[in-house]
Design an enzyme around this catalytic site. Structure first.
Site, PDB file in Angstrom:
ATOM      1  NE  ARG A 141      -3.685  -0.196   2.602  1.00  0.00           N
ATOM      2  CZ  ARG A 141      -4.530  -0.118   3.630  1.00  0.00           C
ATOM      3  NH1 ARG A 141      -4.547  -1.077   4.543  1.00  0.00           N
ATOM      4  NH2 ARG A 141      -5.349   0.906   3.741  1.00  0.00           N
ATOM      5  CB  SER A 169      -9.962  10.298   4.802  1.00  0.00           C
ATOM      6  OG  SER A 169     -10.297   9.113   5.514  1.00  0.00           O
ATOM      7  CG  ASP A 173     -13.903   0.459   6.146  1.00  0.00           C
ATOM      8  OD1 ASP A 173     -13.193   0.292   5.145  1.00  0.00           O
ATOM      9  OD2 ASP A 173     -13.494   1.013   7.178  1.00  0.00           O
ATOM     10  CE  LYS A 179     -10.081   1.647   1.946  1.00  0.00           C
ATOM     11  NZ  LYS A 179      -9.972   2.594   3.078  1.00  0.00           N
TER      12      LYS A 179
END
Length: 431
Positions: A120, A165, A309, A336
């Site tokens: 990631r 975020s 989510d 993710k």
């Protein structure tokens, strides 16, 4: 561990929602950043929240825990001089603590999940920290990451919000402790604004003043603030509960979930409205969500950025809806624990679903008659994928075998136990 999920005849019963992972990790962090002792009642127990416990303890927080609460004495802006931190596979914990680590001389975040968190990107936060005079060593924006801090400076800072975020939240937690006043300008776009709202909520609870623009794209933060030690009560978790609600929606069911506040700031609270829009017989009163499932759902179009989510769980429900559903504005799912668009769609197709993708959408051509199943599924080390594919398995004709199912513990260790309590047939087998 693999989960052998068999078709469900009926789900029935009552469960308490697990405690919110997102709120637990935030309360733990602001408790650590306070100079004094805070209490956190009904904290979540998951791989992510346990990673935050472990890391803030390594950084100098004193933590005691009983069956009801955590007592935490914080270190403020003076963490212990520790050389390494292991956040496991917890991306939010990594990103929040990268800013906190700027108060330390040198901290390396190690890479223990190279096939998940290790893939990631964190460039956007690294860029923001470097604007504050912090030197960061990294592997093309990925783990391992070394923060060479000690004297971060406030001021005018820009951060991109179009990947996550969490980079913005990380800065919002740390900047009030600096000597200087700061201003943040969010560049490009800001994903998951509702989750930033959670960050602002808990900052206010701890006595931190942040001036945010109405569109959440700019902020003014006074320096020399202090976190006040407080008492916090963790609310029930909507993201995990979304999968249980989806399972009830696609089966014959009579299921109640307690501790889901109607006025919660969790964006995933929107799943109540999504399921209603899909025709699910559902009520939400006095913190109780009650589903009477009859296997009859209808398609819809939904902006997934409002409930990031829970998108996969809602996609799983849409697999069995009449018509074509579209979940749009979800490109951030690609960044993710796995690529939650391409990887998830591939496994759904393998299970027999009719699903396609674009760069920022998941499009589901519903199959009310159910999917074939009868195949082995790769969970891609992702707890949300595991939960959503379990929902699909419950409505399949031949069931599904989900490999690496133990990774569900990242957010919801009790997930399979709760489904079993509701009457699902799931066999858990060690590989």
């Amino acid at each position: 561990m693999k989960a052998i999920v068999k078709p469900a005849v009926r789900l029935q019963g009552e469960i308490n929602a697990l405690s919110s992972k997102n709120y637990t990790t935030r309360y733990l962090l602001i408790g650590a950043l306070a100079e004094g002792t805070s209490l956190i009642y009904y904290p979540a127990h998951s791989d992510d929240s346990d990673a935050m416990r472990r890391c803030i303890r390594d950084l100098g927080a004193i933590i005691e825990e009983d069956d009801e609460k955590i007592t935490i004495t914080g270190f403020g802006s003076n963490p212990s001089d520790i050389k390494e931190l292991n956040v496991g596979n917890a991306g939010a914990v990594l990103r929040f603590l990268m800013s906190v680590a700027a108060f330390s001389p040198e901290v390396t975040f190690v890479n223990t999940y190279p096939q998940s968190l290790g893939k990631r990107p964190h460039h956007d936060l690294i860029d923001a920290l470097e604007q504050m005079g912090v030197t960061v060593k990294h592997n093309e924006g990925k783990l391992p990451i070394t923060i060479l801090g000690g004297q971060p400076r406030g001021g005018k800072i820009t951060v991109s919000g179009n990947v996550s975020s969490q980079f913005l939240s990380s800065l919002l937690f740390m900047l009030p402790l600096l000597d200087e006043d700061s201003e943040i300008e969010v560049l490009h776009d800001l994903k998951s604004k509702v989750i930033v709202g959670q960050t602002l909520e808990v900052l206010e609870m701890a006595g931190i003043v942040v001036e945010a623009s109405d569109d959440l794209m700019s902020y003014r933060i006074k320096g020399k603030q202090k976190y006040a030690p407080q008492k916090y009560v963790v609310q029930g978790d909507y993201p995990g509960s979304a999968a249980i609600l989806a399972a009830a929606a696609v089966t014959h069911s009579d299921v109640k979930i307690f501790r889901l506040a109607e006025q919660s700031k969790q964006g995933e609270r929107a799943v109540v409205d999504v399921l209603k829009a899909m025709g699910v017989n559902l009520t939400h009163e006095n913190g109780i969500v009650h589903v009477l499932g009859n296997q009859q759902l209808k398609a819809g179009e939904f902006d997934g950025d409002h409930f990031t989510d829970a998108v996969l769980a809602m996609v799983a429900a849409a697999v069995f809806a009449e018509g074509t559903s579209r979940f749009y504005n979800v490109e951030n799912l690609r960044y993710k624990e796995c690529d939650r668009i391409t990887d998830f769609v591939r496994e759904l197709v393998k299970a027999g679903a009719d699903v396609e993708e674009t760069q920022s959408e998941i499009i589901v051509h519903g199959m009310p008659e159910g999917v074939a199943g009868g195949v082995d599924i790769d969970a891609h080390y992702d707890h949300r994928v595991i939960m959503a594919l379990t929902v699909v398995g419950l409505r399949s004709k031949k069931g599904l075998v989900i490999h690496d199912a133990h990774h569900v513990a990242k957010s919801y260790p009790q997930y399979f136990r709760h489904l079993l309590a509701l009457g699902a047939e799931i066999e858990l087998v060690e590989d």
